[in-house]
Scaffold this motif. Structure first.
Motif, PDB file in Angstrom:
ATOM      1  N   GLY A 208       1.332  -1.381   0.146  1.00 43.20           N
ATOM      2  CA  GLY A 208       0.114   0.143   0.551  1.00 43.20           C
ATOM      3  C   GLY A 208       0.825   1.004   0.022  1.00 43.20           C
ATOM      4  O   GLY A 208       1.656   1.368  -0.208  1.00 43.20           O
ATOM      5  N   PRO A 209       0.636   2.536   0.145  1.00 42.40           N
ATOM      6  CA  PRO A 209       1.292   3.781  -0.359  1.00 42.40           C
ATOM      7  C   PRO A 209       1.684   3.730   1.072  1.00 42.40           C
ATOM      8  O   PRO A 209       1.066   3.636   2.371  1.00 42.40           O
ATOM      9  N   ILE A 210       2.435   4.963   1.284  1.00 38.42           N
ATOM     10  CA  ILE A 210       3.655   5.689   2.648  1.00 38.42           C
ATOM     11  C   ILE A 210       2.667   6.483   3.161  1.00 38.42           C
ATOM     12  O   ILE A 210       2.501   7.755   2.163  1.00 38.42           O
ATOM     13  N   PRO A 211       2.051   6.570   4.181  1.00 37.04           N
ATOM     14  CA  PRO A 211       1.815   7.412   4.914  1.00 37.04           C
ATOM     15  C   PRO A 211       2.139   8.833   4.841  1.00 37.04           C
ATOM     16  O   PRO A 211       3.319   9.102   4.803  1.00 37.04           O
ATOM     17  N   VAL A 212       1.377  10.180   4.271  1.00 38.09           N
ATOM     18  CA  VAL A 212       2.223  10.874   3.322  1.00 38.09           C
ATOM     19  C   VAL A 212       3.312  12.033   5.316  1.00 38.09           C
ATOM     20  O   VAL A 212       4.509  12.223   4.869  1.00 38.09           O
ATOM     21  N   LEU A 213       2.342  11.696   5.742  1.00 37.11           N
ATOM     22  CA  LEU A 213       3.041  11.993   7.222  1.00 37.11           C
ATOM     23  C   LEU A 213       4.449  11.690   7.155  1.00 37.11           C
ATOM     24  O   LEU A 213       5.484  12.033   8.100  1.00 37.11           O
ATOM     25  N   LEU A 214       4.995  10.425   6.862  1.00 35.18           N
ATOM     26  CA  LEU A 214       5.509   9.786   7.454  1.00 35.18           C
ATOM     27  C   LEU A 214       6.994   9.898   6.195  1.00 35.18           C
ATOM     28  O   LEU A 214       7.640   9.581   6.113  1.00 35.18           O
ATOM     29  N   ALA A 215       6.459  10.386   5.144  1.00 35.17           N
ATOM     30  CA  ALA A 215       7.203  10.503   4.061  1.00 35.17           C
ATOM     31  C   ALA A 215       8.556  12.636   4.748  1.00 35.17           C
ATOM     32  O   ALA A 215       7.872  13.240   4.713  1.00 35.17           O
ATOM     33  N   ASN A 216       9.509  11.817   3.829  1.00 37.47           N
ATOM     34  CA  ASN A 216      10.139  13.201   4.173  1.00 37.47           C
ATOM     35  C   ASN A 216      10.115  13.597   2.239  1.00 37.47           C
ATOM     36  O   ASN A 216      10.950  13.269   1.696  1.00 37.47           O
ATOM     37  N   ARG A 217       9.612  15.463   2.524  1.00 41.44           N
ATOM     38  CA  ARG A 217       9.622  15.406   0.862  1.00 41.44           C
ATOM     39  C   ARG A 217      10.226  17.158   1.481  1.00 41.44           C
ATOM     40  O   ARG A 217      10.391  18.305   1.004  1.00 41.44           O
ATOM     41  N   THR A 218      11.250  16.797   2.696  1.00 38.97           N
ATOM     42  CA  THR A 218      12.719  18.177   2.871  1.00 38.97           C
ATOM     43  C   THR A 218      13.236  18.008   1.610  1.00 38.97           C
ATOM     44  O   THR A 218      14.360  18.293   1.626  1.00 38.97           O
ATOM     45  N   GLY A 219      14.091  16.720   1.203  1.00 37.91           N
ATOM     46  CA  GLY A 219      15.575  16.593   0.974  1.00 37.91           C
ATOM     47  C   GLY A 219      16.687  16.340   1.198  1.00 37.91           C
ATOM     48  O   GLY A 219      17.736  15.986   1.006  1.00 37.91           O
ATOM     49  N   GLY A 220      16.509  16.991   2.315  1.00 37.79           N
ATOM     50  CA  GLY A 220      17.738  17.428   3.648  1.00 37.79           C
ATOM     51  C   GLY A 220      17.158  16.798   4.516  1.00 37.79           C
ATOM     52  O   GLY A 220      18.638  16.686   5.319  1.00 37.79           O
ATOM     53  N   GLY A 221      16.557  15.713   4.655  1.00 44.82           N
ATOM     54  CA  GLY A 221      16.912  14.750   5.718  1.00 44.82           C
ATOM     55  C   GLY A 221      15.664  15.297   7.455  1.00 44.82           C
ATOM     56  O   GLY A 221      16.170  14.737   8.483  1.00 44.82           O
ATOM     57  N   THR A 222      15.627  17.066   6.887  1.00 46.85           N
ATOM     58  CA  THR A 222      15.220  17.492   8.219  1.00 46.85           C
ATOM     59  C   THR A 222      13.345  17.221   8.708  1.00 46.85           C
ATOM     60  O   THR A 222      13.203  17.277   7.132  1.00 46.85           O
ATOM     61  N   ALA A 223      12.730  17.170   8.989  1.00 50.02           N
ATOM     62  CA  ALA A 223      11.485  17.717   9.628  1.00 50.02           C
ATOM     63  C   ALA A 223      11.101  19.086  10.272  1.00 50.02           C
ATOM     64  O   ALA A 223      11.244  19.583  10.807  1.00 50.02           O
ATOM     65  N   ALA A 224      10.435  18.515   9.408  1.00 49.81           N
ATOM     66  CA  ALA A 224       8.835  20.386   9.192  1.00 49.81           C
ATOM     67  C   ALA A 224       8.433  20.009  11.518  1.00 49.81           C
ATOM     68  O   ALA A 224       8.322  19.081  11.975  1.00 49.81           O
ATOM     69  N   VAL A 225       8.311  21.169  11.675  1.00 47.96           N
ATOM     70  CA  VAL A 225       8.187  21.367  12.827  1.00 47.96           C
ATOM     71  C   VAL A 225       6.302  20.708  13.309  1.00 47.96           C
ATOM     72  O   VAL A 225       6.008  21.228  12.337  1.00 47.96           O
ATOM     73  N   GLY A 226       6.479  19.898  13.812  1.00 50.22           N
ATOM     74  CA  GLY A 226       5.155  18.780  14.006  1.00 50.22           C
ATOM     75  C   GLY A 226       4.966  17.773  13.701  1.00 50.22           C
ATOM     76  O   GLY A 226       4.229  16.828  13.519  1.00 50.22           O
ATOM     77  N   THR A 227       6.075  17.533  12.497  1.00 53.70           N
ATOM     78  CA  THR A 227       5.261  16.194  11.587  1.00 53.70           C
ATOM     79  C   THR A 227       7.147  14.993  12.107  1.00 53.70           C
ATOM     80  O   THR A 227       8.175  15.396  11.891  1.00 53.70           O
ATOM     81  N   VAL A 236      12.103   0.488   2.613  1.00 50.56           N
ATOM     82  CA  VAL A 236      12.804  -0.376   1.593  1.00 50.56           C
ATOM     83  C   VAL A 236      12.715  -1.744   1.704  1.00 50.56           C
ATOM     84  O   VAL A 236      12.850  -2.105   3.102  1.00 50.56           O
ATOM     85  N   GLY A 237      12.801  -2.532   1.109  1.00 52.89           N
ATOM     86  CA  GLY A 237      12.416  -4.109   1.562  1.00 52.89           C
ATOM     87  C   GLY A 237      10.768  -4.501   1.204  1.00 52.89           C
ATOM     88  O   GLY A 237      10.920  -5.352   2.346  1.00 52.89           O
ATOM     89  N   ASN A 238       9.974  -4.088   1.102  1.00 51.22           N
ATOM     90  CA  ASN A 238       9.078  -4.153   0.661  1.00 51.22           C
ATOM     91  C   ASN A 238       7.745  -3.784  -0.575  1.00 51.22           C
ATOM     92  O   ASN A 238       7.959  -2.780  -0.999  1.00 51.22           O
ATOM     93  N   LYS A 239       8.485  -4.903  -1.998  1.00 50.75           N
ATOM     94  CA  LYS A 239       8.288  -4.688  -2.650  1.00 50.75           C
ATOM     95  C   LYS A 239       6.226  -4.365  -3.506  1.00 50.75           C
ATOM     96  O   LYS A 239       6.573  -4.215  -4.137  1.00 50.75           O
ATOM     97  N   ASP A 240       5.574  -4.368  -2.274  1.00 54.15           N
ATOM     98  CA  ASP A 240       4.805  -4.213  -2.622  1.00 54.15           C
ATOM     99  C   ASP A 240       3.773  -2.833  -2.084  1.00 54.15           C
ATOM    100  O   ASP A 240       3.277  -2.725  -1.785  1.00 54.15           O
ATOM    101  N   LEU A 241       4.811  -1.642  -1.257  1.00 52.28           N
ATOM    102  CA  LEU A 241       5.034  -0.567  -0.364  1.00 52.28           C
ATOM    103  C   LEU A 241       5.180   0.694  -1.921  1.00 52.28           C
ATOM    104  O   LEU A 241       5.988   0.363  -2.578  1.00 52.28           O
ATOM    105  N   TYR A 242       4.376   1.675  -1.668  1.00 53.59           N
ATOM    106  CA  TYR A 242       4.799   2.735  -3.074  1.00 53.59           C
ATOM    107  C   TYR A 242       3.842   3.895  -2.655  1.00 53.59           C
ATOM    108  O   TYR A 242       3.939   4.111  -1.530  1.00 53.59           O
ATOM    109  N   GLY A 243       5.109   4.846  -3.577  1.00 54.93           N
ATOM    110  CA  GLY A 243       4.776   6.193  -2.535  1.00 54.93           C
ATOM    111  C   GLY A 243       5.822   6.514  -2.215  1.00 54.93           C
ATOM    112  O   GLY A 243       6.472   6.156  -1.970  1.00 54.93           O
TER     113      GLY A 243
END
Length: 305
Positions: A208-227, A236-243
């Motif tokens: 299934g899809p990776i929850p949006v709040l667990l995905a790093n979209r900052t590119g630098g590995g830093t998390a936004a405040v509160g997320t 990785v290593g979950n062949k049916d996981l996507y997003g």
């Protein structure tokens, strides 16, 4: 024996010696006796196990197999008093104010399952059962561990779904479940754990899809405040996981049998159409040959001379 008990014992021995009695006046003896009585009254009673901790540890011990003998000092007698202040008599158990607050049993080749009764250790802040041979599901009852900050169940053979109830443990900083056989989706609710700094579910059978709040979209590995945001290495290593941060969902290609079937079907259809076209052409040609032309009609109408 506590430090107070040792001090009281030494004092009583010194008072009982003839030389001490001869050198001290009655006044001093009375003062010493009063001090000894005060030490006795102020000394804490022997620590008894919290009933919830005792139930938690006894069920855990019953649920585990211990082929390497790492839990040899886990006996029924020790469950009745596992803590003595900050000290513990049990392997892998750390106490705080007479309560079990840390369980660390990694790499002991332990088998069996995680019992739901583990949730009775209500003061538990860290649970590490990694690198063992545990199987079965992760009990959703662990959500009752409201003080839990570290959950490490990695490198086992755990199966089933990740309990969405874990989102109730608001103090969770670490969730490490990598290297198991967990299946199903990653619960969206885990993205609401704002204290989460480590999250690893790699090398399972998740889908299934990776929850949006667990995905790093900052590119630098830093998390936004509160997320809480994590990189591809956490998934990785979950062949049916996507997003994001993994690739998007792939459209499933046709199987070899399907491709062969389509090819054979197309060829057969072309053959049938070609054969039908030839038959129609031959029939039309035969009809043209048997029908007399205009010259024949005129010659038949001409009179004979």
């Amino acid at each position: 024996m506590s430090h107070v008990e040792w001090g009281l014992l030494l004092l009583l021995r010194s008072l009982s010696s003839p030389s001490a009695r001869s050198q001290m006046s009655r006044h001093h003896l009375a003062a010493a006796a009063t001090f000894a009585a005060a030490l006795f009254l102020l000394s804490p009673p022997p620590c008894a196990a919290h009933p919830d901790d005792e139930r938690c540890l006894s069920h855990l011990h019953q649920s585990l197999s211990d082929p390497s003998g790492g839990l040899r000092n886990w006996t029924k007698a020790s469950f009745s008093a596992p803590c003595d202040g900050l000290l513990s008599h049990l392997q892998g158990v750390t106490c705080n104010n007479g309560r079990v607050y840390k369980l660390a049993l990694p790499g002991l080749s332990l088998g069996g399952a995680i019992p739901p009764e583990l949730s009775n250790c209500t003061n538990l802040q860290s649970l590490d059962l990694s690198a063992n041979a545990l199987s079965g599901a992760i009990p959703p009852e662990l959500a009752a561990l409201l003080n839990l900050a570290v959950l490490n169940l990695s490198a086992n053979a755990l199966s089933g779904a990740i309990p969405r109830e874990l989102a109730s443990c608001a103090y969770l900083n670490v969730i490490d479940l990598h290297g198991n056989q967990l299946s199903g989706p990653i619960p969206d609710e885990l993205g609401l754990l704002v204290r989460l700094s480590t999250f690893d579910v790699s090398y399972n059978r998740l889908s299934g899809p990776i929850p949006v709040l667990l995905a790093n979209r900052t590119g630098g590995g830093t998390a936004a405040v509160g997320t809480a945001r994590f990189n591809a290495s956490s998934f990785v290593g979950n062949k049916d996981l996507y997003g994001y941060p993994l690739p998007p969902m792939r459209t499933r290609g046709l199987s070899v049998l399907a491709i062969v079937g389509i090819g054979l079907g197309s060829g057969l259809l072309s053959l049938v159409l070609s054969f039908s076209a030839v038959c129609l052409w031959l029939r039309a040609k035969d009809r043209t040959a048997t029908t007399p032309g205009e010259e024949g009609k005129v010659s038949q109408l001409m009179p004979d001379y």
